[in-house]
Design a protein around this motif. Structure first.
Motif, PDB file in Angstrom:
ATOM      1  N   ASP A  15       0.779  -1.174   0.005  1.00 26.38           N
ATOM      2  CA  ASP A  15       0.054   0.156  -0.054  1.00 26.38           C
ATOM      3  C   ASP A  15       0.989   1.101   0.037  1.00 26.38           C
ATOM      4  O   ASP A  15       0.342   2.330   0.092  1.00 26.38           O
ATOM      5  CB  ASP A  15      -1.004   0.074   1.209  1.00 26.38           C
ATOM      6  CG  ASP A  15      -0.254  -0.024   2.619  1.00 26.38           C
ATOM      7  OD1 ASP A  15       1.063   0.294   2.511  1.00 26.38           O
ATOM      8  OD2 ASP A  15      -1.134  -0.051   3.579  1.00 26.38           O
ATOM      9  N   GLY A  16       2.206   1.028  -0.285  1.00 28.11           N
ATOM     10  CA  GLY A  16       3.180   2.134  -0.268  1.00 28.11           C
ATOM     11  C   GLY A  16       3.513   2.655   1.115  1.00 28.11           C
ATOM     12  O   GLY A  16       4.418   3.644   1.048  1.00 28.11           O
ATOM     13  N   SER A  17       3.112   2.087   2.093  1.00 27.32           N
ATOM     14  CA  SER A  17       3.606   2.264   3.673  1.00 27.32           C
ATOM     15  C   SER A  17       4.891   1.663   3.787  1.00 27.32           C
ATOM     16  O   SER A  17       5.284   0.882   3.237  1.00 27.32           O
ATOM     17  CB  SER A  17       2.505   1.880   4.564  1.00 27.32           C
ATOM     18  OG  SER A  17       2.411   0.411   4.433  1.00 27.32           O
ATOM     19  N   ALA A  18       5.620   2.287   4.774  1.00 29.44           N
ATOM     20  CA  ALA A  18       7.004   1.581   4.920  1.00 29.44           C
ATOM     21  C   ALA A  18       6.739   0.156   5.567  1.00 29.44           C
ATOM     22  O   ALA A  18       7.661  -0.780   5.374  1.00 29.44           O
ATOM     23  CB  ALA A  18       7.453   2.267   6.417  1.00 29.44           C
ATOM     24  N   CYS A  19       5.702  -0.307   6.154  1.00 33.76           N
ATOM     25  CA  CYS A  19       5.566  -1.595   6.477  1.00 33.76           C
ATOM     26  C   CYS A  19       5.298  -2.492   5.393  1.00 33.76           C
ATOM     27  O   CYS A  19       5.783  -3.779   5.392  1.00 33.76           O
ATOM     28  CB  CYS A  19       4.381  -1.851   7.595  1.00 33.76           C
ATOM     29  SG  CYS A  19       4.526  -1.178   9.456  1.00 33.76           S
ATOM     30  N   ALA A  20       4.576  -2.060   4.554  1.00 38.23           N
ATOM     31  CA  ALA A  20       4.380  -2.812   3.125  1.00 38.23           C
ATOM     32  C   ALA A  20       5.726  -2.921   2.621  1.00 38.23           C
ATOM     33  O   ALA A  20       5.873  -3.940   1.826  1.00 38.23           O
ATOM     34  CB  ALA A  20       3.274  -2.105   2.278  1.00 38.23           C
ATOM     35  N   ARG A  21       6.455  -1.905   2.373  1.00 33.73           N
ATOM     36  CA  ARG A  21       7.802  -2.218   1.829  1.00 33.73           C
ATOM     37  C   ARG A  21       8.712  -3.043   2.497  1.00 33.73           C
ATOM     38  O   ARG A  21       9.335  -3.916   1.790  1.00 33.73           O
ATOM     39  CB  ARG A  21       8.662  -0.578   1.927  1.00 33.73           C
ATOM     40  CG  ARG A  21       7.979   0.293   0.615  1.00 33.73           C
ATOM     41  CD  ARG A  21       8.853   1.463   0.378  1.00 33.73           C
ATOM     42  NE  ARG A  21       8.831   2.457   1.707  1.00 33.73           N
ATOM     43  CZ  ARG A  21       7.681   3.387   1.892  1.00 33.73           C
ATOM     44  NH1 ARG A  21       6.596   3.495   1.211  1.00 33.73           N
ATOM     45  NH2 ARG A  21       7.958   4.015   3.113  1.00 33.73           N
ATOM     46  N   ALA A  22       8.749  -2.995   3.792  1.00 36.28           N
ATOM     47  CA  ALA A  22       9.324  -4.241   4.467  1.00 36.28           C
ATOM     48  C   ALA A  22       9.047  -5.508   4.046  1.00 36.28           C
ATOM     49  O   ALA A  22       9.583  -6.368   3.662  1.00 36.28           O
ATOM     50  CB  ALA A  22       9.536  -3.832   6.054  1.00 36.28           C
ATOM     51  N   ALA A  23       7.407  -5.830   4.149  1.00 31.75           N
ATOM     52  CA  ALA A  23       6.899  -6.936   3.641  1.00 31.75           C
ATOM     53  C   ALA A  23       7.176  -7.363   2.391  1.00 31.75           C
ATOM     54  O   ALA A  23       7.423  -8.517   1.941  1.00 31.75           O
ATOM     55  CB  ALA A  23       5.249  -6.926   3.851  1.00 31.75           C
ATOM     56  N   LEU A  24       7.203  -6.364   1.526  1.00 28.48           N
ATOM     57  CA  LEU A  24       7.660  -6.721   0.086  1.00 28.48           C
ATOM     58  C   LEU A  24       9.200  -7.236  -0.253  1.00 28.48           C
ATOM     59  O   LEU A  24       9.389  -8.084  -0.850  1.00 28.48           O
ATOM     60  CB  LEU A  24       7.441  -5.250  -0.827  1.00 28.48           C
ATOM     61  CG  LEU A  24       7.604  -5.688  -2.407  1.00 28.48           C
ATOM     62  CD1 LEU A  24       6.700  -6.662  -3.066  1.00 28.48           C
ATOM     63  CD2 LEU A  24       7.564  -4.102  -3.057  1.00 28.48           C
ATOM     64  N   ALA A  25      10.032  -6.725   0.630  1.00 28.73           N
ATOM     65  CA  ALA A  25      11.191  -7.180   0.518  1.00 28.73           C
ATOM     66  C   ALA A  25      11.549  -8.367   1.198  1.00 28.73           C
ATOM     67  O   ALA A  25      12.212  -9.164   0.475  1.00 28.73           O
ATOM     68  CB  ALA A  25      12.211  -6.180   1.255  1.00 28.73           C
TER      69      ALA A  25
END
Length: 165
Positions: A15-25
């Motif tokens: 969703d573009g959030s920092a948590c989502a970016r960590a989950a994506l990585a």
């Protein structure tokens, strides 16, 4: 883009959030280690979508413009996540509620990966409402990733149903 079940592999909510970016990585590393494909899903509505280039005051662009803006933001997030090049990645921009979109994608998936809190989460809560709802209803294992890991620069999974990558 489509919104149905994913035929195997790892599904990650973005969703573009920092948590989502960590989950994506994290999901990218998991997909690389297991040889599974990765599907990044971004649910959206006009209020949650990035503003399209055609937007201007007193003009509401057509939904196709909003969808293109969401697809571009999702592609940018995937590119910035450092997903290993060997991973087959599919991006899906889905015009529905986040829980509905993720549960539909999870129908055929091996694993769903989510951030602990996204754009709508209240600070200080362990899990956001989307992660909590998906955890309760997903037809496959779910891993929730939080970006505030013990080791700096590395996301740590909490409540993981899968091995840490």
């Amino acid at each position: 883009m489509t919104s149905g079940a994913v035929p195997g592999g790892v599904v990650v909510g973005v969703d573009g959030s920092a948590c989502a970016r960590a989950a994506l990585a994290w999901a990218g590393r998991m997909a690389a280690r297991t040889g599974m494909p990765l599907t990044a899903v971004r649910a959206w509505s006009v209020p949650t979508a990035p503003r399209p280039d055609t937007w201007e005051p007193a003009y509401v662009p057509p939904l196709a413009d909003w969808e293109r803006a969401v697809e571009q933001a999702l592609a940018d997030d995937v590119a910035a996540a450092g997903v290993p090049s060997a991973v087959a990645v599919t991006c899906r921009a889905v015009h529905r509620a986040p829980v509905d979109a993720l549960l539909a994608a999870a129908e055929g998936a091996e694993l769903v990966v989510l951030g602990a809190r996204g754009r709508g989460g209240a600070r200080g809560r362990l899990l956001g409402s989307v992660a909590s709802s998906v955890l309760r209803a997903a037809p496959c294992p779910v891993t929730v990733v939080r970006p505030d890991a013990v080791r700096p620069g590395r996301a740590e999974a909490v409540g993981s149903a899968a091995a840490r990558p």
